[in-house]
Write a protein that holds these residues in place. Structure first.
Motif, mmCIF file in Angstrom:
data_model
loop_
_atom_site.group_PDB
_atom_site.id
_atom_site.type_symbol
_atom_site.label_atom_id
_atom_site.label_comp_id
_atom_site.label_asym_id
_atom_site.label_seq_id
_atom_site.Cartn_x
_atom_site.Cartn_y
_atom_site.Cartn_z
ATOM 1 N N GLN A 168 0.946 -1.320 -0.420
ATOM 2 C CA GLN A 168 -0.250 -0.427 0.322
ATOM 3 C C GLN A 168 0.248 0.555 -0.144
ATOM 4 O OE1 GLN A 168 -3.074 -0.232 3.262
ATOM 5 N NE2 GLN A 168 -3.898 -2.003 2.179
ATOM 6 N N ASN A 169 2.118 1.177 0.428
ATOM 7 C CA ASN A 169 2.936 2.173 0.432
ATOM 8 C C ASN A 169 4.204 2.452 -0.627
ATOM 9 O OD1 ASN A 169 1.439 3.333 3.072
ATOM 10 N ND2 ASN A 169 2.697 2.169 3.883
ATOM 11 N N LEU A 170 4.000 1.514 -1.187
ATOM 12 C CA LEU A 170 5.202 1.501 -1.691
ATOM 13 C C LEU A 170 4.536 0.978 -3.728
ATOM 14 C CD1 LEU A 170 6.967 -1.687 -0.258
ATOM 15 C CD2 LEU A 170 7.876 0.313 -0.585
ATOM 16 N N GLU A 171 3.176 1.643 -3.793
ATOM 17 C CA GLU A 171 2.774 1.454 -5.129
ATOM 18 C C GLU A 171 2.844 2.539 -5.894
ATOM 19 O OE1 GLU A 171 -1.437 0.686 -7.653
ATOM 20 O OE2 GLU A 171 -1.489 0.815 -5.303
ATOM 21 N N GLY A 172 3.553 3.154 -6.493
ATOM 22 C CA GLY A 172 4.126 3.577 -7.620
ATOM 23 C C GLY A 172 5.708 4.284 -7.163
#
Length: 650
Positions: free
Chosen positions: A21-25
Motif C-alpha cells: 500500500q505504501n510502495l505502489e508507484g
C-alpha cells in the motif's frame, strides 16, 4: 508447448496481489533514467519464491541483482528493436489469444460441465454399439436413409438381442458393430458419452447422431472408477555389457526367485532394476490412473493386483521385463483437487461448443446485439452455385460500404461480411439453400468478431490479464535477445569454443573407472564362497552354477565398466585391482572383483563439446552483461529498497 513459451512463462510470472500500500508507484531503481517500480519487483519476487532452486535467490539483495540484470537486457533488446520483429509480434499475439480464453469464458456453464465430467470420472460404463456410418455433411436425404436404417437395427436388437445383431451387421465399411469395454468421461465424443451414461444397464439407447453417423448403444454394466495405483517395479532390459545375464528374461526370473525366497522387493530393485529413475527409490513409481501409461500390459497387471503388498509374476512390455508390487490404491481425487485439469479437458472437448454458445450469448447482451439478424437478402441475391464449387467472387458493383452490425465502437460493413463469405467458401461442402447458408455464415461471422472485439479490449477491462500480458511481452523479448546475442552466436563460434576448451582443459576430465564384476547376495556366508571362487579366477558362468540352481538364486552378478557412482558399488568404494572385502550395501552384501582400473583421463574436445558449449555461453553472457552495466547506468533508491525488505519480512 515450445521452449520459447516455457522460458517466457518462467521469467514473466502471473500477477499477484502483493502490492504494498505504501510502495505502489514508488521507484525502486532506474535503468538509464527509466523507472522500475517497487510493486513490480514485489509481485515477481513473491511469485518466484516457491520456484527458485538456489536458496541465494531468495535473498532480496541477490534477487535484486537478478532483476536489475533482467531489466538491463530488456533495455538492450528495445534498443535493438527486437520488439518490432514480425516473429516476436506473431508469438505475442498468439499467446494473448490463448491467455484470453481463460478470461472471457462463461464460468457458470463451465462449472456445470466440469461437475458432470467429474461424475463421469468417478464412474465407468461398459458398452457395445452399432454405427451406421454417415458423412458429417451428408444431404438430408442420405441422413434420413441412415436414420431409418439404425432405427430398424434397434428394433431387431430389441427382438433378437443386441449381440446377435451387432455381430451379424458389422462389415467394417458402412456399418460397425463394436465391443467398447469400460470407459469414463472424455474417452468418447461428448454426444456418445452422454448417450452411454444416460442409458440404463441392459437397455439400448435411442438412435443418436455424432460426426461419425448414427449410433445405438447397449449398456452392459456400470461401475465405479478404479482410481489410481501406486506401485514399485523392477525392470530388466537387454544389457550388452552384462556377460552373465545377457538374456533379460533369465535375469528377471532369477530376481523373481529371490523374491520368493523372501528377499526384500525394494532391496532387489535398488540392486538390479534397470530403471535408473526408480531404482534408488526401491522401484517406486508415481501414482497413475487407467489409460495414463503407454504400456497397457503394465497397467493391466498393476490394476489386477488386489491387495497392498501383492507382487506380480514377471511379464513383458515394449520397455523390457517387469515385476510389479502394489503399494497403494487411491480413489478418484476430490473435485476441488482435479478441477483445473477438468476445466482444461472440457475446453478441449466437444463440450466446448456449449461454453462457446454461452459466451457469445453473454457478449451479445453486453454489446446490445439484437437477437434478430439484420436484413441479409442482398447477400442471398448475389450468391450462386459457384459458391459450392469454391470459385465464387464478390460482384464488381458490390455495395461494400453499407453498415451491417456494430459491436462496441466498431462498425462492420457489408464488405467485412462479403470478404468473410469469400474466405470461408472453402469450408462449405454440403449444398444447402442460400438463405440458410447466409444465415449460418452471419452467425459465425458475428460470433467470431464478438470474441475478437472482447479480446482486443481485454487489457482495458481486466487488470490481471494486462499484468500477465505485459510480463510475458518482456519475457518473450528477453528470449529473443538471448537467442540472438548469446545462444546462436555461441553455437556458431567454433573457434571461440575451441579456445575456451584449450584454456579450461582441466574442467573436462573422464572420472576414474574400473572394469569389474560385482556379486550381490543377501547372505554374507554365500559371498565368502563367491569371493574365494573369484580369487581363484573361476569363469563366471561356472561360479554361477556353483552358487545358484534353477530353483534357487542366491547371487546375482553384474559385469561392467563402472565409475564410483554405479548403483552396485558401495559408497566410497576404494578402487584396487583384485577381490574386495565383503560390503553391506543396499540392504544386501556385495563383493567386487576389480579386473582393471582406468585412471582419470582428459576428455577430447568432441567428447566434452556439449559441456564446453554451455560453459562458453555462460562465459560470453557474463562478459556481455558487464558491457551492458557500463552502457546503462543503474541507480537504486536505497530508501525504497529498505521499505521493500521490511514488507517482505512481515
Amino acid at each position: 508447448m515450445t521452449l520459447r513459451y516455457l522460458f517466457a512463462l518462467f521469467l514473466t510470472l502471473a500477477a499477484l496481489n502483493a502490492k504494498g500500500q505504501n510502495l505502489e508507484g514508488k521507484v525502486l531503481f532506474t535503468v538509464d533514467g527509466e523507472p522500475v517500480y517497487a510493486d513490480e519487483f514485489l509481485r515477481v519476487y513473491n511469485k518466484n519464491l516457491d520456484l527458485v532452486q538456489d536458496e541465494s535467490q531468495k535473498d532480496v539483495d541477490a534477487y535484486l541483482t537478478l532483476f536489475t540484470n533482467y531489466k538491463l537486457k530488456l533495455k538492450e533488446a528495445k534498443r535493438l528493436e527486437l520488439d518490432k520483429k514480425p516473429s516476436y509480434l506473431r508469438e505475442l499475439s498468439s499467446y494473448k489469444k490463448q491467455l484470453a480464453k481463460n478470461y472471457i469464458t462463461d464460468a457458470k456453464v463451465t462449472d456445470a460441465l466440469v461437475e458432470e465430467a467429474y461424475d463421469r470420472t468417478l464412474n465407468e460404463v461398459n458398452a457395445n454399439h452399432i454405427l451406421v456410418k454417415l458423412n458429417e455433411n451428408a444431404s438430408p436425404q442420405d441422413s434420413l436413409v441412415a436414420f431409418n436404417k439404425i432405427t430398424k437395427l434397434r428394433a431387431r436388437a430389441l427382438k433378437e438381442g443386441f449381440e446377435k445383431v451387432r455381430a451379424e451387421v458389422h462389415n467394417g465399411q458402412t456399418v460397425y458393430g463394436e465391443k467398447l469395454g469400460y470407459f469414463g468421461g472424455f474417452k468418447m465424443v461428448y454426444k456418445f458419452e452422454n448417450a452411454a451414461f444416460n442409458t440404463n444397464v441392459g437397455d439400448i439407447s435411442q438412435p443418436f447422431r455424432t460426426r461419425f453417423g448414427y449410433h445405438i448403444v447397449n449398456v452392459l454394466d456400470k461401475r465405479q472408477s478404479r482410481g489410481e495405483r501406486t506401485v514399485a517395479h523392477i525392470m530388466v532390459v537387454e544389457n550388452k555389457n552384462d556377460s552373465i545375464a545377457e538374456n533379460p528374461e533369465v535375469r528377471i526370473q532369477d530376481i523373481y526367485k529371490k523374491l520368493n525366497q523372501g528377499e526384500a522387493f525394494d532391496a532387489l530393485a535398488k540392486q538390479f532394476s534397470d530403471d535408473k529413475n526408480s531404482a534408488s527409490k526401491g522401484g517406486m513409481l508415481k501414482a497413475f490412473s487407467s489409460g495414463q501409461l503407454r504400456a497397457k500390459e503394465f497397467e493391466d497387471v498393476a490394476f489386477g493386483l488386489k491387495n497392498i503388498g501383492d507382487v506380480s509374476k514377471p511379464f513383458k512390455t515394449d520397455f523390457g521385463w517387469h515385476i510389479v508390487k502394489l503399494h497403494d490404491i487411491t480413489p478418484v481425487p476430490s473435485l476441488e483437487k482435479i478441477k483445473p485439469e477438468l476445466i482444461e479437458k472440457v475446453k478441449r472437448d466437444s463440450r466446448s461448443k456449449l461454453i462457446d454458445k454461452a459466451l457469445t450469448d453473454k457478449l451479445r447482451a453486453k454489446y446490445s446485439i439484437s437477437d434478430t439478424p439484420p436484413n441479409l437478402n442482398y447477400f442471398i441475391s448475389i450468391l450462386n452455385d459457384d459458391y459450392f464449387k469454391k470459385t465464387w467472387k464478390l460482384p464488381s458493383d458490390f455495395a461494400g460500404k453499407q453498415p451491417l452490425v456494430t459491436i462496441g465502437d466498431k462498425t462492420f460493413t457489408y464488405n467485412d461480411f462479403g470478404v468473410y463469405l469469400t474466405n470461408t467458401q472453402r469450408n462449405t461442402s454440403a449444398k444447402i439453400a442460400f438463405k440458410k447458408l447466409v444465415l449460418n455464415k452471419y452467425e459465425a461471422f458475428l460470433n467470431e468478431n464478438l470474441i475478437d472485439y472482447q479480446e482486443a479490449h481485454l487489457e482495458e477491462d481486466n487488470e490481471d490479464y494486462a499484468h500477465i500480458v505485459a510480463e510475458y511481452r518482456d519475457g518473450l523479448l528477453l528470449f529473443d535477445l538471448m537467442e540472438t546475442t548469446i545462444w546462436n552466436a555461441s553455437k556458431t563460434d567454433t573457434t571461440g569454443i575451441k579456445n575456451y576448451y584449450d584454456s579450461h582443459r582441466t574442467d573436462y576430465l573422464q572420472p576414474e573407472r574400473i572394469d569389474a564384476v560385482v556379486a550381490t547376495s543377501p547372505k554374507q556366508k554365500t559371498l565368502k564362497k563367491v569371493s574365494k571362487l573369484l580369487q581363484d579366477n573361476r569363469p563366471l558362468d561356472r561360479i554361477k552354477s556353483l552358487v545358484n540352481s534353477n530353483d534357487n538364486v542366491d547371487v546375482i552378478f553384474t559385469s561392467d565398466v563402472m565409475d564410483a557412482g554405479h548403483q552396485t558399488l558401495p559408497e566410497k568404494f576404494s578402487f584396487k585391482v583384485g577381490v574386495s572385502k565383503i560390503y553391506k550395501h543396499n540392504d544386501a552384501f556385495v563383493v567386487v572383483k576389480v579386473k582393471e582400473i582406468y585412471p582419470k583421463a582428459q576428455k577430447t574436445f568432441e567428447e566434452a563439446k556439449g559441456a564446453v558449449t554451455s560453459d562458453y555461453q555462460n562465459y560470453k553472457e557474463e562478459n556481455w552483461l558487464k558491457g551492458l552495466k557500463a552502457k546503462y547506468k543503474i541507480n537504486v533508491n536505497q530508501e525504497v529498497l529498505q521499505a521493500v525488505k521490511t514488507k517482505l519480512k512481515k
